[in-house]
Scaffold this active site. Structure first.
Site, PDB file in Angstrom:
ATOM      1  CD1 TRP A   1      -3.421   0.083   0.787  1.00 26.26           C
ATOM      2  CD2 TRP A   1      -2.616  -1.963   1.169  1.00 26.26           C
ATOM      3  NE1 TRP A   1      -4.467  -0.803   0.700  1.00 26.26           N
ATOM      4  CE2 TRP A   1      -4.001  -2.065   0.927  1.00 26.26           C
ATOM      5  CE3 TRP A   1      -1.893  -3.130   1.422  1.00 26.26           C
ATOM      6  CZ2 TRP A   1      -4.692  -3.271   0.960  1.00 26.26           C
ATOM      7  CZ3 TRP A   1      -2.578  -4.341   1.439  1.00 26.26           C
ATOM      8  CH2 TRP A   1      -3.960  -4.404   1.218  1.00 26.26           C
TER       9      TRP A   1
ATOM     10  CD  GLN B   1      -3.331   4.405   0.996  1.00 25.65           C
ATOM     11  OE1 GLN B   1      -2.167   4.083   0.795  1.00 25.65           O
ATOM     12  NE2 GLN B   1      -4.105   3.734   1.831  1.00 25.65           N
TER      13      GLN B   1
ATOM     14  CD1 TRP C   1      -1.674   4.792   3.930  1.00 18.66           C
ATOM     15  CD2 TRP C   1      -1.794   6.894   4.728  1.00 18.66           C
ATOM     16  NE1 TRP C   1      -2.778   4.883   4.748  1.00 18.66           N
ATOM     17  CE2 TRP C   1      -2.867   6.162   5.247  1.00 18.66           C
ATOM     18  CE3 TRP C   1      -1.666   8.222   5.088  1.00 18.66           C
ATOM     19  CZ2 TRP C   1      -3.812   6.734   6.116  1.00 18.66           C
ATOM     20  CZ3 TRP C   1      -2.599   8.792   5.952  1.00 18.66           C
ATOM     21  CH2 TRP C   1      -3.646   8.054   6.457  1.00 18.66           C
ATOM     22  CG  ASP C   2      -0.149   0.656   4.687  1.00 22.09           C
ATOM     23  OD1 ASP C   2      -0.970   1.342   4.043  1.00 22.09           O
ATOM     24  OD2 ASP C   2      -0.478  -0.088   5.637  1.00 22.09           O
TER      25      ASP C   2
ATOM     26  CE1 TYR D   1      -9.643  -0.900   9.569  1.00 22.32           C
ATOM     27  CE2 TYR D   1     -11.073   0.117   7.938  1.00 22.32           C
ATOM     28  CZ  TYR D   1      -9.957  -0.630   8.244  1.00 22.32           C
ATOM     29  OH  TYR D   1      -9.171  -1.104   7.231  1.00 22.32           O
TER      30      TYR D   1
ATOM     31  N   GLY E   1      -7.181   7.024   2.907  1.00 17.90           N
ATOM     32  CA  GLY E   1      -6.510   6.143   3.868  1.00 17.90           C
ATOM     33  C   GLY E   1      -7.285   6.027   5.175  1.00 17.90           C
TER      34      GLY E   1
ATOM     35  CG  ASP F   1     -10.297   2.419   4.579  1.00 15.73           C
ATOM     36  OD1 ASP F   1      -9.400   3.219   4.269  1.00 15.73           O
ATOM     37  OD2 ASP F   1     -10.160   1.194   4.452  1.00 15.73           O
TER      38      ASP F   1
ATOM     39  CD  GLU G   1      -5.607  -2.799  10.859  1.00 13.89           C
ATOM     40  OE1 GLU G   1      -6.044  -3.888  11.300  1.00 13.89           O
ATOM     41  OE2 GLU G   1      -5.959  -2.317   9.767  1.00 13.89           O
TER      42      GLU G   1
HETATM   43  C1  GLC Z   1      -6.896   0.038   5.389  1.00 12.11           C
HETATM   44  C2  GLC Z   1      -6.542   1.410   5.968  1.00 12.11           C
HETATM   45  C3  GLC Z   1      -5.569   2.120   5.042  1.00 12.11           C
HETATM   46  C4  GLC Z   1      -4.337   1.245   4.842  1.00 12.11           C
HETATM   47  C5  GLC Z   1      -4.716  -0.166   4.388  1.00 12.11           C
HETATM   48  C6  GLC Z   1      -3.537  -1.131   4.457  1.00 12.11           C
HETATM   49  O1  GLC Z   1      -7.584   0.148   4.196  1.00 12.11           O
HETATM   50  O2  GLC Z   1      -7.677   2.177   6.157  1.00 12.11           O
HETATM   51  O3  GLC Z   1      -5.187   3.361   5.571  1.00 12.11           O
HETATM   52  O4  GLC Z   1      -3.480   1.833   3.934  1.00 12.11           O
HETATM   53  O5  GLC Z   1      -5.723  -0.710   5.203  1.00 12.11           O
HETATM   54  O6  GLC Z   1      -2.973  -1.120   5.735  1.00 12.11           O
END
Ligand code: GLC
Length: 436
Positions: A34, A106, A36-37, A365, A165, A167, A409
């Site tokens: 992903w 993202q 921003w991850d 979440y 990001g 959700d 998380e």
């Molecule tokens: C979820 C989170 C998002 C993140 C993804 C992978 O969708 O909301 O921010 O990038 O998971 O961790």
């Protein structure tokens, strides 16, 4: 747990999720890369293995489209059969040939990761590093302006909640419930079919229901994604009929800060950014003030079509601190809100929704829990605006939180209970960064 032991635990989590050239957020729930991850992960990895941190960013950029977009997901080859047919990025002429990706983006936090890695390199290596990634970053920021600010108003728009990001963050869910639930989802709701569909969901089989999206909201997300795919991810066709589009406050604040970083990168290699891009960057900082509401003294996201502010409280209200361009008075207003124990100043700050909001749920979440990446962004913003005491408090509480409850998380902001996936990569990476 001592700081040394915690740092060791962080390194182990990063190793566990390392797939060689990229890191998954957590297995088995999140098997892909992903956007921003990977940026947050690289910020942690730079303390362990600078080369590996660079590889993390380079492998993310493998997914870049020829129009400049960096997708929010680069799909892993092990899993592409399922996710690949879901996204079908090849419907767009701009998607790369040999890499399967998603079709949306993202928060643009890549330049931040590039500069943080650069801090750890000597002058010559830094120059080489900046040269390696500059064109990709330039193309990405230019794409954001070209496609996501079609009327040249300064703010960029997002077309799916996943692009933020955050959700199921309340402002987006509010808009979604108001305008976007298609008829078939209303029928599913009326017939209570969502309970049956719920049996087949991976995220709720791997974590407790109630801690993630409701099935109905999940279906609505899916329906928006399908529409984007039908439109071949072409922004003109997407926007030609009413489509959920929001100028998200978090996304735009991150964009502002990363525009600055892009300038730093250009300077570091003796390049000047194109004048029209610099003009748009200045315009964004001015336009950002349009998200400020004088009645409630805070920033909100805005509907792109109606220009109406979405006055539903969320952590987005604090993200302009990270943007870093605020006047002293504005920053003070935000810090006042942050340190109010009826809003964000809980035992383990910072909750993703203020505790006095009707949307607040300590385990759900992005509707209440504390997340480590938003803490990291807020800490960076507080430090930049000179609020060192508040920044240190969040850092100390974050370290306490994970020492007691593990590198999960997300967490209850009230008692620190861990929620969602265990061994979460950005939690480990950013805690490591806080410890260094
Ligand atoms: C979820 C989170 C998002 C993140 C993804 C992978 O969708 O909301 O921010 O990038 O998971 O961790």
């Amino acid at each position: 747990m001592s700081h040394d032991e915690l740092a060791q635990a962080c390194k182990e989590v990063l190793k566990k999720n390392d797939k060689g050239s990229f890191t998954v957020p957590a297995s088995p729930l999140y098997p892909h890369q992903w956007l921003w991850d990977s940026c947050f992960i690289a910020i942690g990895l730079r303390h362990i293995d600078i080369k590996r941190a660079q590889v993390e960013i380079k492998s993310l950029l493998r997914g870049q489209w020829s129009n400049g977009m960096v997708p929010n997901m680069v799909l892993s080859t092990d899993e592409t059969s399922q996710a690949g047919s879901f996204w079908r990025s090849s419907v767009s002429p701009f998607s790369p040939d040999n890499v399967a990706t998603s079709g949306i983006t993202q928060p643009p936090v890549i330049a931040e990761a590039v500069v943080r890695i650069g801090e750890k390199l000597d002058k010559q290596e830094r120059r080489k590093w900046y040269q390696d990634v500059f064109h990709a970053l330039l193309a990405y920021h230019q794409w954001l302006y070209a496609e996501r600010d079609p009327h040249q108003e300064g703010l960029v728009l997002q077309v799916h909640p996943w692009e933020t990001g955050l959700d199921n963050t309340p402002p987006w869910m509010f808009e979604l419930h108001q305008h976007q639930m298609p008829t078939w989802i209303r029928i599913v709701a009326a017939l209570k079919l969502d309970t049956i569909i719920g049996f087949f969901r991976r995220d709720s089989t791997l974590s407790m229901p109630g801690e993630r999206l409701s099935t109905l909201d999940g279906l609505a997300f899916y329906s928006i994604q399908r529409r984007l795919r039908r439109k071949r991810y072409d922004i003109q066709s997407i926007l030609s009929h009413s489509h959920l589009s929001i100028e998200d406050v978090t996304f735009n604040a991150i964009f502002i800060r990363n525009n600055h970083h892009l300038k730093t990168i250009a300077k570091g290699i003796g390049k000047k950014l194109p004048e029209d891009l610099l003009k748009r960057m200045r315009q964004t900082e001015g336009a950002f003030e349009k998200l400020w509401d004088t009645y409630t003294n805070q920033y909100y996201s805005r509907n792109f079509v109606t220009h109406k502010m979405i006055k539903v409280p969320s952590i987005g209200a604090l993200m302009p601190l990270y943007g870093g361009h605020l006047a002293k008075e504005r920053a003070k207003d935000l810090v006042k809100m942050l340190t109010d124990n009826k809003q964000f100043w809980l035992k383990y700050p910072v909750p993703s929704v203020p505790v006095n909001s009707e949307w607040f749920h300590e385990h759900r979440y992005w509707q209440g829990p504390t997340w480590i990446n938003t803490n990291w962004l807020i800490i960076a913003g507080l430090e930049r605006h000179g609020f060192i005491e508040e920044a240190n408090h969040i850092k100390e509480q974050t370290i306490k939180l994970v020492s007691k409850n593990g590198l999960s998380e997300y967490f209850s902001p009230k008692d620190g209970a861990p929620v969602g996936a265990e061994n979460f990569a950005w939690t480990a990476a950013l805690v490591l960064d806080m410890l260094c």
